[in-house]
Design an enzyme around this catalytic site. Structure first.
Site, PDB file in Angstrom:
ATOM      1  N   GLU A  98       0.868  -1.185   0.000  1.00  0.00           N
ATOM      2  CA  GLU A  98       0.000   0.000   0.000  1.00  0.00           C
ATOM      3  C   GLU A  98       0.898   1.226   0.000  1.00  0.00           C
ATOM      4  O   GLU A  98       1.843   1.300   0.794  1.00  0.00           O
ATOM      5  CB  GLU A  98      -0.894  -0.007   1.249  1.00  0.00           C
ATOM      6  CG  GLU A  98      -1.769   1.220   1.406  1.00  0.00           C
ATOM      7  CD  GLU A  98      -2.756   1.349   0.259  1.00  0.00           C
ATOM      8  OE1 GLU A  98      -2.618   2.343  -0.505  1.00  0.00           O
ATOM      9  OE2 GLU A  98      -3.640   0.493   0.117  1.00  0.00           O
ATOM     10  N   ASP A 148      -9.468  -0.030  -7.922  1.00  0.00           N
ATOM     11  CA  ASP A 148     -10.145   1.090  -8.557  1.00  0.00           C
ATOM     12  C   ASP A 148     -10.746   0.634  -9.889  1.00  0.00           C
ATOM     13  O   ASP A 148     -10.028   0.131 -10.752  1.00  0.00           O
ATOM     14  CB  ASP A 148      -9.142   2.218  -8.792  1.00  0.00           C
ATOM     15  CG  ASP A 148      -9.823   3.531  -9.133  1.00  0.00           C
ATOM     16  OD1 ASP A 148     -10.926   3.499  -9.707  1.00  0.00           O
ATOM     17  OD2 ASP A 148      -9.246   4.589  -8.835  1.00  0.00           O
ATOM     18  N   ASP A 184     -16.955  -4.431  -6.704  1.00  0.00           N
ATOM     19  CA  ASP A 184     -18.378  -4.101  -6.653  1.00  0.00           C
ATOM     20  C   ASP A 184     -18.835  -3.409  -7.937  1.00  0.00           C
ATOM     21  O   ASP A 184     -19.912  -2.827  -7.986  1.00  0.00           O
ATOM     22  CB  ASP A 184     -18.687  -3.220  -5.433  1.00  0.00           C
ATOM     23  CG  ASP A 184     -17.921  -1.908  -5.466  1.00  0.00           C
ATOM     24  OD1 ASP A 184     -17.022  -1.762  -6.320  1.00  0.00           O
ATOM     25  OD2 ASP A 184     -18.211  -1.024  -4.633  1.00  0.00           O
ATOM     26  N   THR A 219     -16.822  -5.125   4.325  1.00  0.00           N
ATOM     27  CA  THR A 219     -16.347  -3.830   4.799  1.00  0.00           C
ATOM     28  C   THR A 219     -17.538  -2.884   4.981  1.00  0.00           C
ATOM     29  O   THR A 219     -18.629  -3.136   4.488  1.00  0.00           O
ATOM     30  CB  THR A 219     -15.365  -3.203   3.805  1.00  0.00           C
ATOM     31  OG1 THR A 219     -16.075  -2.931   2.584  1.00  0.00           O
ATOM     32  CG2 THR A 219     -14.202  -4.149   3.519  1.00  0.00           C
TER      33      THR A 219
END
Length: 240
Positions: A98, A148, A184, A219
């Site tokens: 990250e 993303d 998603d 989440t």
């Protein structure tokens, strides 16, 4: 939660018929404010849990202080799912990439609060980590959660999950090792399914999309989306 690439979530990759960018990058830098708690975690826990990037093979046993199956996570956002998975899978080591400092600080804070020992962080571009620090057959699994989606068609080429990256990952996986992706955004899910299915060294563990593995938690972002009627798609492929 991916090697945090760009705007809302994390990553970089391309669709059929879209030229791949000259260099794959797993992130796009974005501004973020480090909280007091995150800053303290970076200062006190960073020296132990954040590894230095070096263009040489990683000594995983030395880095973790033990030999165990190694799972690479590309982009973990604020680290909620990462911390949860590491706690429910204590037998595995998690190498987590990250670039965004608030996310690194947030995960370090969770590591301290949960006394988690099986996470190491590389605050560096995951593609360079794969290229220079991970040797062939060194990984037992790869997690890429909610990269993303780059919604606009002209930006699809920036998506992380495309054939060039998958080819790199496949060489680093042991036979039987897996790649687990979740998104998603349905058009991205369709692209990921196509890219993974096209690799001759990978086999789908499901007939299309996979059931959500028990270790991956929902989440806050995902729960909000589900309440609004948004879908979530998991894909789990194994190295043959």
């Amino acid at each position: 939660m991916s090697d945090t690439p760009a705007d809302p979530q994390d990553a970089d990759g391309a669709a059929a018929g879209v030229a791949h960018p000259k260099a794959i990058k797993s992130f796009v830098l974005r501004a973020g404010r480090v909280t007091t708690g995150q800053a303290k975690a970076l200062e006190t826990l960073g020296p132990r849990f954040v590894l230095d990037y070096a263009a040489r093979p990683l000594g995983a046993t030395a880095a973790f202080g033990r030999a165990a199956p190694l799972i690479l996570e590309i982009g973990f956002g604020m680290g909620d799912a990462t911390a949860h998975i590491a706690q429910v899978r204590p037998e595995d080591n998690f190498l987590c990439c990250e670039v965004h400092e608030p996310g690194v600080g947030a995960l370090l804070k969770r590591i301290g609060e949960g006394h988690i020992e099986n996470i190491r962080i590389l605050q560096h571009d995951a593609v360079e980590v794969i290229d220079h620090m991970l040797t062939e057959g060194s990984l037992d699994g790869v997690h890429i959660f909610f990269p993303d989606p780059w919604h606009k068609k002209r930006h699809n080429k920036r998506r992380l999950i495309q054939a060039p990256l998958v080819a790199k990952l496949v060489t680093r996986l042991k036979r039987g090792g897996y790649i687990h992706c979740a998104t998603d955004w349905e058009p991205y899910a369709e692209q990921i399914l196509q890219v993974l299915s096209d690799d001759p060294h990978l086999a789908n563990t499901a007939d299309g999309y996979a059931p959500q593995p028990a270790y991956r938690p929902l989440t806050k972002f995902e729960n909000r989306g589900l309440r609004l009627g948004h879908g979530v798609w998991d894909l789990v492929f194994k190295r043959t």
